[in-house]
Design an enzyme around this catalytic site. Structure first.
Site, PDB file in Angstrom:
ATOM      1  N   TYR A  21      15.706  30.408   6.598  1.00 54.07           N
ATOM      2  CA  TYR A  21      14.503  31.074   7.114  1.00 54.07           C
ATOM      3  C   TYR A  21      14.530  31.128   8.628  1.00 54.07           C
ATOM      4  O   TYR A  21      14.911  30.162   9.294  1.00 54.07           O
ATOM      5  CB  TYR A  21      13.252  30.303   6.686  1.00 54.07           C
ATOM      6  CG  TYR A  21      12.911  30.461   5.219  1.00 54.07           C
ATOM      7  CD1 TYR A  21      12.599  31.713   4.688  1.00 54.07           C
ATOM      8  CD2 TYR A  21      12.880  29.354   4.386  1.00 54.07           C
ATOM      9  CE1 TYR A  21      12.275  31.857   3.345  1.00 54.07           C
ATOM     10  CE2 TYR A  21      12.545  29.476   3.046  1.00 54.07           C
ATOM     11  CZ  TYR A  21      12.242  30.738   2.532  1.00 54.07           C
ATOM     12  OH  TYR A  21      11.920  30.862   1.214  1.00 54.07           O
TER      13      TYR A  21
ATOM     14  N   LYS B 250       0.836  -1.201   0.000  1.00 56.18           N
ATOM     15  CA  LYS B 250       0.000   0.000   0.000  1.00 56.18           C
ATOM     16  C   LYS B 250       0.879   1.263   0.000  1.00 56.18           C
ATOM     17  O   LYS B 250       2.092   1.174   0.249  1.00 56.18           O
ATOM     18  CB  LYS B 250      -0.906  -0.025   1.229  1.00 56.18           C
ATOM     19  CG  LYS B 250      -0.139  -0.072   2.547  1.00 56.18           C
ATOM     20  CD  LYS B 250      -1.030  -0.481   3.710  1.00 56.18           C
ATOM     21  CE  LYS B 250      -0.259  -0.370   5.020  1.00 56.18           C
ATOM     22  NZ  LYS B 250      -1.005  -0.931   6.152  1.00 56.18           N
TER      23      LYS B 250
HETATM   24  C1  LIG Z   1      -0.202  -1.760   6.806  1.00 55.19           C
HETATM   25  C2  LIG Z   1      -0.699  -3.012   7.375  1.00 55.19           C
HETATM   26  C3  LIG Z   1       0.167  -4.076   7.634  1.00 55.19           C
HETATM   27  C4  LIG Z   1       1.683  -3.937   7.533  1.00 55.19           C
HETATM   28  O1  LIG Z   1       2.121  -3.426   8.777  1.00 55.19           O
HETATM   29  P1  LIG Z   1       3.646  -3.059   9.074  1.00 55.19           P
HETATM   30  O2  LIG Z   1       3.597  -2.543  10.457  1.00 55.19           O
HETATM   31  O3  LIG Z   1       4.039  -2.028   8.074  1.00 55.19           O
HETATM   32  O4  LIG Z   1       4.437  -4.312   8.935  1.00 55.19           O
HETATM   33  C5  LIG Z   1      -0.374  -5.278   8.035  1.00 55.19           C
HETATM   34  N1  LIG Z   1      -1.713  -5.417   8.197  1.00 55.19           N
HETATM   35  C6  LIG Z   1      -2.579  -4.397   8.002  1.00 55.19           C
HETATM   36  C7  LIG Z   1      -4.019  -4.626   8.216  1.00 55.19           C
HETATM   37  C8  LIG Z   1      -2.108  -3.167   7.599  1.00 55.19           C
HETATM   38  O5  LIG Z   1      -2.970  -2.165   7.418  1.00 55.19           O
END
Ligand SMILES: *Cc1c(COP(=O)(O)O)cnc(C)c1O
Length: 342
Positions: A242, A34
């Protein structure tokens, strides 16, 4: 066109991290791709992982499933946010399947595609996505491929982990599914009782270290390099950047680099981050601008305009410097990088 900012991503490191996670879990590992593969590139990451043996990929939305493009036969893509009111068409036309989260999503799936396989998320205490354990009666009649739950505090030694594990065991024994999945990267570190049939690592695939168990086992996956736009002298008593938050207490050599908060190098690195020129650490001087930072380069007299320096973006240490989580450091990486997969 040459870009003055570069992200170099190591496919082998992604593959080796994923293999370590799978070995540690003792069951097949999928991978969360994702947020465009946590900012590095979902397509490239997914294909590298496929080559290593990964067959289960997780995205958050149908748009992300589509952006992933066609995946080889024998893989599955799961949309973690499920099928919302406007997703029926996408869900029927793409090869991905939803992870259903709400009574409404379950009812919709029964209407739209009752015979099609789906995943389901049950909430065991995080109160983010998922059906409550009291709602599992609604699942009768669905063809559940994988039943999921998700840990809220796996990166800590918290009693909540064991409590969620007990709840998930109870739910899993009551809901028939082909497979059961519970652990993210940190959950894999907790131990094999958290593994069930499939694990869902994300962060550690991309080099993140959520717990001590992963230290020394998870490799860095990428490096960030930026070009020097200008080398200058800041005379003693004058300021830089800045807000004039850096004031030179002596004549100070500075290199102005082609990276800023628009690239995800957020202002938490102001006066705290650093870059490297060979063995020399070059401290960030003053505030991070939108497109630029200044680093002290007195230690590296040979550095000149047009040279490149590496930004210290080691996830655990950059997280301490900036106050950002390792997740934020990855996913905020901007779109101006030249991304080189090696
Ligand atoms: C993003 C996600 C993961 C992966 O988690 P990490 O902490 O990045 O390993 C696993 N399960 C779900 C439901 C998620 O949303």
């Amino acid at each position: 066109m040459d870009r003055p900012l570069r992200l170099t991503i190591d496919r082998t490191a992604i593959q080796e991290n994923w293999r370590w996670l799978q070995d540690r879990a003792g069951v097949p590992a999928g991978a969360a791709v994702k947020a465009d593969g946590y900012g590095l590139g979902a397509r490239e990451a997914a294909h590298a992982l496929y080559e290593a043996g990964c067959r289960d990929f997780f995205v958050s939305s149908w748009a992300e499933a589509e952006a992933l493009g066609p995946m080889p036969l024998g893989t599955s893509v799961v949309v973690l946010h499920g099928a919302g009111p406007k997703d029926a068409e996408a869900a029927l036309s793409l090869l991905a399947r939803p992870c259903l989260n709400t009574p409404g999503q379950v009812a919709r799936w029964k209407e739209v595609a009752p015979e099609r396989p789906c995943d389901v998320m049950v909430d065991t205490g995080m109160n983010r996505l998922g059906l409550r354990p009291t709602e599992i009666g609604l699942l009768d009649g669905l063809a559940i491929e994988t039943l999921h739950s998700h840990l809220a505090r796996a990166d800590e030694d918290s009693a909540m982990n064991g409590m969620q594990l007990e709840r998930f065991r109870t739910v899993a024994s009551a809901v028939p599914a082909k497979r059961y999945a519970f652990a993210n990267s940190a959950g894999i570190c907790l131990g094999r009782e958290y593994s069930f049939d499939l694990v869902r690592p994300g962060l550690s695939v991309y080099g993140g270290v959520p717990r001590v168990e992963a230290e020394g086992n998870i490799r860095d996956v990428f490096r960030v390099d930026a070009e020097i736009v200008q080398r200058r002298l800041i005379p003693a008593g004058e300021s830089c950047g800045y807000g004039a938050t850096f004031i030179a207490d002596e004549d100070t050599e500075a290199a102005i680099l082609n990276i800023g908060y628009a690239d995800g190098y957020l202002r938490g690195f102001s006066s705290r981050g650093s870059a490297f020129a060979g063995e020399f650490a070059l401290p960030v001087l003053g505030r991070v601008s939108m497109d630029l930072i200044a680093v002290g380069c007195g230690a590296a007299p040979g550095l000149k305009e047009g040279d490149w320096v590496e930004i210290d973006y080691d996830l655990p240490s950059a997280s301490k410097q900036s106050g950002l989580s390792q997740y934020e450091l990855l996913t905020t990486l901007g779109s101006r990088f030249e991304r080189r997969w090696v």
